[in-house]
Design an enzyme around this catalytic site. Sequence first.
Site, short mmCIF file in Angstrom:
data_model
loop_
_atom_site.label_atom_id
_atom_site.label_comp_id
_atom_site.label_asym_id
_atom_site.label_seq_id
_atom_site.Cartn_x
_atom_site.Cartn_y
_atom_site.Cartn_z
N ASP A 91 -8.10 12.72 4.59
CA ASP A 91 -9.44 12.89 3.05
C ASP A 91 -10.49 13.46 3.29
O ASP A 91 -11.71 12.51 4.12
CB ASP A 91 -9.38 11.32 2.82
CG ASP A 91 -8.08 11.09 2.07
OD1 ASP A 91 -7.14 11.29 2.30
OD2 ASP A 91 -8.27 9.87 1.46
N LYS A 153 -9.19 13.78 -4.84
CA LYS A 153 -9.32 12.19 -5.10
C LYS A 153 -10.59 12.01 -5.66
O LYS A 153 -11.63 13.08 -4.91
CB LYS A 153 -9.25 11.92 -3.26
CG LYS A 153 -9.44 10.81 -3.09
CD LYS A 153 -10.12 10.66 -1.94
CE LYS A 153 -9.91 8.92 -1.56
NZ LYS A 153 -10.72 8.69 0.11
N LYS A 182 -5.27 11.92 -6.19
CA LYS A 182 -5.41 10.22 -5.56
C LYS A 182 -6.47 9.08 -6.13
O LYS A 182 -7.69 10.15 -6.57
CB LYS A 182 -6.55 10.24 -4.06
CG LYS A 182 -6.38 8.64 -3.51
CD LYS A 182 -6.48 9.36 -2.25
CE LYS A 182 -6.95 7.92 -1.52
NZ LYS A 182 -6.73 7.41 -0.19
#
Length: 218
Positions: A91, A153, A182
Amino acid sequence: MDRTEIFAKVDHTLLTQTATWEEIQEVCDDALNYRAASVCIPPCYVRQAGEYLKGRIKICTVIGFPNGYHTTAVKEFETKDAVLNGADEIDMVINLGWVRAGRFDKVEEEIRVIRKACQGKVLKVIIETCLLTEEEKIKMCEVVTKTGADFIKTSTGFSTMGATDSDIELFKKHIGEEVRIKAAGGISNFKDAERFVRLGADRLGTSRIIKLAKNEAH
């Protein structure tokens, strides 16, 4: 929606600065018990967690976290190191200053560098929605899609706000078909989690959902 469906989408997260190995170990155990999608932990614990988990659950870690203003070379090294240590998912935080300056070419170039450094591992791109305009969010949906990253995300959970309904709805409209979403930050209960999933989130970054279920069981 069945709770097991929600757990299966959770990246069970512990990213506090003071996290100890004992706390990380507990997060790993809880993620296993509730069959989460992954554990999301600091880079310094990836190798140790890998030895402990022995492939029983995916290990996710963070790059350029939480501010995103590391140089591309540093983020690239971080990513290669994380993969070498056994990370399954990465991430990364984008350079928000470049976004605010309209330098989407540089943001795209950096994501491509990290994508390559992932060596086929899952890449999630954190754009920190609370710090961006709607126009910038839309542009980042386009950039993330072009780079071939796996996920966009919403948030680090370390800024002024986490995921919102409107952000998930906006992502859904503007990302490519291959990009998943996400939602992270501020997901505090099962109602929140289910709502984000129904809006289109494929993963949920949260430290609270499994903790809540664990407390209910005792």
